[in-house]
Design a protein around this motif. Sequence first.
Motif, PDB file in Angstrom:
ATOM      1  N   ALA A  98      20.039 -29.955 -46.177  1.00  0.00           N
ATOM      2  CA  ALA A  98      21.371 -30.522 -45.706  1.00  0.00           C
ATOM      3  C   ALA A  98      20.728 -31.523 -44.741  1.00  0.00           C
ATOM      4  CB  ALA A  98      21.493 -29.013 -44.848  1.00  0.00           C
ATOM      5  N   LYS A  99      21.725 -31.972 -44.341  1.00  0.00           N
ATOM      6  CA  LYS A  99      21.945 -32.722 -43.075  1.00  0.00           C
ATOM      7  C   LYS A  99      20.794 -33.523 -41.761  1.00  0.00           C
ATOM      8  CE  LYS A  99      25.184 -34.359 -40.582  1.00  0.00           C
ATOM      9  NZ  LYS A  99      26.285 -35.020 -40.349  1.00  0.00           N
ATOM     10  N   GLU A 100      21.137 -32.088 -41.144  1.00  0.00           N
ATOM     11  CA  GLU A 100      20.019 -31.472 -40.260  1.00  0.00           C
ATOM     12  C   GLU A 100      18.775 -31.168 -40.676  1.00  0.00           C
ATOM     13  OE1 GLU A 100      22.160 -27.691 -41.318  1.00  0.00           O
ATOM     14  OE2 GLU A 100      22.573 -29.764 -41.074  1.00  0.00           O
ATOM     15  N   ASP A 101      17.896 -31.304 -42.250  1.00  0.00           N
ATOM     16  CA  ASP A 101      16.708 -31.397 -42.612  1.00  0.00           C
ATOM     17  C   ASP A 101      16.141 -32.847 -42.932  1.00  0.00           C
ATOM     18  OD1 ASP A 101      16.947 -28.521 -42.441  1.00  0.00           O
ATOM     19  OD2 ASP A 101      18.204 -28.843 -44.288  1.00  0.00           O
ATOM     20  N   VAL A 102      17.378 -33.047 -43.250  1.00  0.00           N
ATOM     21  CA  VAL A 102      16.076 -34.741 -43.935  1.00  0.00           C
ATOM     22  C   VAL A 102      15.623 -35.466 -42.677  1.00  0.00           C
ATOM     23  CG1 VAL A 102      19.038 -36.124 -43.706  1.00  0.00           C
ATOM     24  CG2 VAL A 102      16.948 -36.887 -44.888  1.00  0.00           C
ATOM     25  N   ILE A 103      16.179 -35.805 -41.661  1.00  0.00           N
ATOM     26  CA  ILE A 103      15.899 -36.180 -40.359  1.00  0.00           C
ATOM     27  C   ILE A 103      14.705 -35.848 -39.949  1.00  0.00           C
ATOM     28  CG2 ILE A 103      16.711 -35.136 -38.891  1.00  0.00           C
ATOM     29  CD1 ILE A 103      17.423 -37.697 -37.095  1.00  0.00           C
ATOM     30  N   PHE A 104      13.477 -35.106 -40.541  1.00  0.00           N
ATOM     31  CA  PHE A 104      12.428 -34.336 -40.494  1.00  0.00           C
ATOM     32  C   PHE A 104      11.444 -33.861 -41.684  1.00  0.00           C
ATOM     33  CE2 PHE A 104      14.389 -32.938 -36.748  1.00  0.00           C
ATOM     34  CZ  PHE A 104      14.306 -33.273 -35.583  1.00  0.00           C
ATOM     35  N   ALA A 105      12.218 -34.106 -42.891  1.00  0.00           N
ATOM     36  CA  ALA A 105      11.722 -34.397 -44.284  1.00  0.00           C
ATOM     37  C   ALA A 105      10.470 -34.366 -43.742  1.00  0.00           C
ATOM     38  CB  ALA A 105      12.596 -34.672 -44.645  1.00  0.00           C
ATOM     39  N   ASP A 106      10.124 -35.769 -43.088  1.00  0.00           N
ATOM     40  CA  ASP A 106       8.625 -36.512 -43.829  1.00  0.00           C
ATOM     41  C   ASP A 106       7.630 -35.259 -43.406  1.00  0.00           C
ATOM     42  OD1 ASP A 106       9.824 -37.111 -41.529  1.00  0.00           O
ATOM     43  OD2 ASP A 106       8.322 -38.968 -40.992  1.00  0.00           O
ATOM     44  N   HIS A 107       8.063 -35.082 -42.346  1.00  0.00           N
ATOM     45  CA  HIS A 107       6.850 -34.167 -41.870  1.00  0.00           C
ATOM     46  C   HIS A 107       6.738 -32.557 -42.412  1.00  0.00           C
ATOM     47  CE1 HIS A 107       6.990 -34.651 -36.990  1.00  0.00           C
ATOM     48  NE2 HIS A 107       8.402 -35.312 -37.166  1.00  0.00           N
ATOM     49  N   GLU A 108       7.826 -32.488 -43.338  1.00  0.00           N
ATOM     50  CA  GLU A 108       7.147 -31.803 -44.548  1.00  0.00           C
ATOM     51  C   GLU A 108       6.326 -32.008 -45.527  1.00  0.00           C
ATOM     52  OE1 GLU A 108       8.318 -28.824 -44.888  1.00  0.00           O
ATOM     53  OE2 GLU A 108       9.634 -29.298 -43.314  1.00  0.00           O
ATOM     54  N   SER A 109       6.012 -33.257 -45.822  1.00  0.00           N
ATOM     55  CA  SER A 109       4.653 -33.514 -46.995  1.00  0.00           C
ATOM     56  C   SER A 109       3.485 -34.164 -45.780  1.00  0.00           C
ATOM     57  CB  SER A 109       5.327 -35.492 -47.217  1.00  0.00           C
ATOM     58  OG  SER A 109       6.368 -35.055 -48.693  1.00  0.00           O
ATOM     59  N   LEU A 110       4.063 -34.242 -44.540  1.00  0.00           N
ATOM     60  CA  LEU A 110       2.689 -34.133 -43.708  1.00  0.00           C
ATOM     61  C   LEU A 110       1.720 -32.635 -43.657  1.00  0.00           C
ATOM     62  CD1 LEU A 110       3.455 -37.315 -40.521  1.00  0.00           C
ATOM     63  CD2 LEU A 110       1.559 -37.080 -42.048  1.00  0.00           C
TER      64      LEU A 110
ATOM     65  N   ASP B 210       5.816 -40.992 -49.413  1.00  0.00           N
ATOM     66  CA  ASP B 210       6.958 -42.127 -49.474  1.00  0.00           C
ATOM     67  C   ASP B 210       7.784 -42.411 -49.581  1.00  0.00           C
ATOM     68  OD1 ASP B 210       4.336 -44.143 -48.707  1.00  0.00           O
ATOM     69  OD2 ASP B 210       3.782 -44.077 -51.287  1.00  0.00           O
ATOM     70  N   PHE B 211       8.472 -41.663 -50.746  1.00  0.00           N
ATOM     71  CA  PHE B 211      10.061 -40.657 -51.347  1.00  0.00           C
ATOM     72  C   PHE B 211      10.856 -40.128 -50.311  1.00  0.00           C
ATOM     73  CE2 PHE B 211      12.798 -37.663 -52.904  1.00  0.00           C
ATOM     74  CZ  PHE B 211      13.539 -38.363 -52.946  1.00  0.00           C
ATOM     75  N   ARG B 212       9.980 -39.252 -49.370  1.00  0.00           N
ATOM     76  CA  ARG B 212      10.308 -38.324 -48.223  1.00  0.00           C
ATOM     77  C   ARG B 212      11.060 -39.785 -46.613  1.00  0.00           C
ATOM     78  NH1 ARG B 212      11.095 -33.389 -47.570  1.00  0.00           N
ATOM     79  NH2 ARG B 212      10.411 -31.750 -49.736  1.00  0.00           N
ATOM     80  N   VAL B 213       9.803 -40.246 -46.669  1.00  0.00           N
ATOM     81  CA  VAL B 213       9.638 -41.626 -45.448  1.00  0.00           C
ATOM     82  C   VAL B 213      10.873 -42.367 -45.780  1.00  0.00           C
ATOM     83  CG1 VAL B 213       8.989 -43.424 -44.063  1.00  0.00           C
ATOM     84  CG2 VAL B 213       7.539 -41.480 -45.000  1.00  0.00           C
ATOM     85  N   HIS B 214      10.914 -42.692 -47.071  1.00  0.00           N
ATOM     86  CA  HIS B 214      12.160 -43.506 -47.645  1.00  0.00           C
ATOM     87  C   HIS B 214      13.446 -43.142 -47.196  1.00  0.00           C
ATOM     88  CE1 HIS B 214      14.908 -46.225 -50.159  1.00  0.00           C
ATOM     89  NE2 HIS B 214      15.073 -44.935 -50.494  1.00  0.00           N
ATOM     90  N   VAL B 215      13.642 -41.912 -47.766  1.00  0.00           N
ATOM     91  CA  VAL B 215      15.517 -41.599 -48.070  1.00  0.00           C
ATOM     92  C   VAL B 215      15.570 -41.076 -45.898  1.00  0.00           C
ATOM     93  CG1 VAL B 215      16.746 -39.410 -48.063  1.00  0.00           C
ATOM     94  CG2 VAL B 215      15.006 -40.483 -49.743  1.00  0.00           C
ATOM     95  N   VAL B 216      14.399 -40.413 -45.780  1.00  0.00           N
ATOM     96  CA  VAL B 216      14.708 -40.095 -43.428  1.00  0.00           C
ATOM     97  C   VAL B 216      14.669 -41.601 -43.394  1.00  0.00           C
ATOM     98  CG1 VAL B 216      13.317 -39.775 -41.245  1.00  0.00           C
ATOM     99  CG2 VAL B 216      12.653 -38.811 -44.324  1.00  0.00           C
ATOM    100  N   ALA B 217      14.053 -42.831 -43.509  1.00  0.00           N
ATOM    101  CA  ALA B 217      14.948 -44.069 -42.735  1.00  0.00           C
ATOM    102  C   ALA B 217      16.058 -44.068 -43.250  1.00  0.00           C
ATOM    103  CB  ALA B 217      13.641 -45.018 -43.239  1.00  0.00           C
ATOM    104  N   GLU B 218      16.547 -43.993 -44.593  1.00  0.00           N
ATOM    105  CA  GLU B 218      17.587 -44.596 -44.213  1.00  0.00           C
ATOM    106  C   GLU B 218      18.764 -43.427 -44.196  1.00  0.00           C
ATOM    107  OE1 GLU B 218      19.380 -46.837 -46.786  1.00  0.00           O
ATOM    108  OE2 GLU B 218      17.520 -47.518 -46.280  1.00  0.00           O
ATOM    109  N   SER B 219      18.093 -42.244 -43.515  1.00  0.00           N
ATOM    110  CA  SER B 219      19.646 -40.877 -43.293  1.00  0.00           C
ATOM    111  C   SER B 219      19.283 -41.718 -41.182  1.00  0.00           C
ATOM    112  CB  SER B 219      18.541 -40.110 -43.283  1.00  0.00           C
ATOM    113  OG  SER B 219      17.982 -39.914 -42.506  1.00  0.00           O
ATOM    114  N   ILE B 220      18.304 -41.773 -41.127  1.00  0.00           N
ATOM    115  CA  ILE B 220      17.745 -42.891 -39.914  1.00  0.00           C
ATOM    116  C   ILE B 220      19.018 -43.809 -39.589  1.00  0.00           C
ATOM    117  CG2 ILE B 220      16.646 -43.182 -38.094  1.00  0.00           C
ATOM    118  CD1 ILE B 220      14.610 -41.234 -38.607  1.00  0.00           C
ATOM    119  N   ARG B 221      18.405 -44.456 -39.792  1.00  0.00           N
ATOM    120  CA  ARG B 221      19.321 -45.587 -39.958  1.00  0.00           C
ATOM    121  C   ARG B 221      21.328 -45.762 -39.714  1.00  0.00           C
ATOM    122  NH1 ARG B 221      22.717 -49.194 -43.736  1.00  0.00           N
ATOM    123  NH2 ARG B 221      21.878 -47.379 -45.134  1.00  0.00           N
ATOM    124  N   LEU B 222      21.470 -44.791 -41.252  1.00  0.00           N
ATOM    125  CA  LEU B 222      23.060 -44.080 -40.693  1.00  0.00           C
ATOM    126  C   LEU B 222      23.080 -43.952 -39.893  1.00  0.00           C
ATOM    127  CD1 LEU B 222      23.584 -43.123 -44.156  1.00  0.00           C
ATOM    128  CD2 LEU B 222      24.626 -45.136 -43.671  1.00  0.00           C
TER     129      LEU B 222
END
Length: 234
Positions: free
Chosen positions: A56-68, A13-25
């Motif tokens: 890093a910025k290039e890591d965050v867009i796929f960060a929810d995959h780490e938890s998955l 949930d935490f990673r999805v939240h941050v990923v969602a905000e990064s993707i929105r921006l």
Amino acid sequence: MPSAPPDTDDPIDFRVHVVAESIRLFAEQGYESTTVEQIAAAAGISRRTFFRQFGAKEDVIFADHESLLELVAAHLSDGPEADPYESVCTAAELVFLHFRDSRMMAVRRLRIVQGVPALRDRELVTTYRYQRLFEDHLRARLPEESPAQLIGYAAAITSAHNYLLRAMIRGDENATLEHLRDELRQLRRTFTRREVDAGADAVSVITHPAGMSPEEIGHRVVEQLRAQRRDRGQ
């Protein structure tokens, strides 16, 4: 407007939240124009927390995959009595369900990734990590089986899953969890069958041009299996 991170200890949930905000921006401002500071502020976390959690910025867009990936690994390690072939299928379903339930985020991410070559490369690497988990699980649980057969099964499951996942993200109403289960079940039957019934067609080896994407390979696998079922009157 900055948003507070979810009040939960769930890392997904935490990673999805941050990923969602990064993707929105990224969607609003462009990938190159968006800074780490802006992402951290929008997600309601400190810059230090961002770097500690995401790198890093290039890591965050796929960060929810780490938890998955951690969830998939835990699923595969549950119960030594479980059928390894079936466990791989249900693990693939977990990934499909995650993106089905966060489809709009996946749609935005797909649009962004398609426009940034470095992110497309990262996406391919991330996809292979799921396949590698499947391969390692099968080879550890089935040491007597042909490694080439097990690797082929893992690749087929991954490709079929990715093909239907992309179709679902793009809005194909036929790309459902039930459809995925049906295709994975057929792949399992094909790869685990020890004998071919008299009069049944032999399983074909599917070849493809170099450079073909996993989605295209998955599409070929699915179409070949459908053709075999039609020929047998199933």
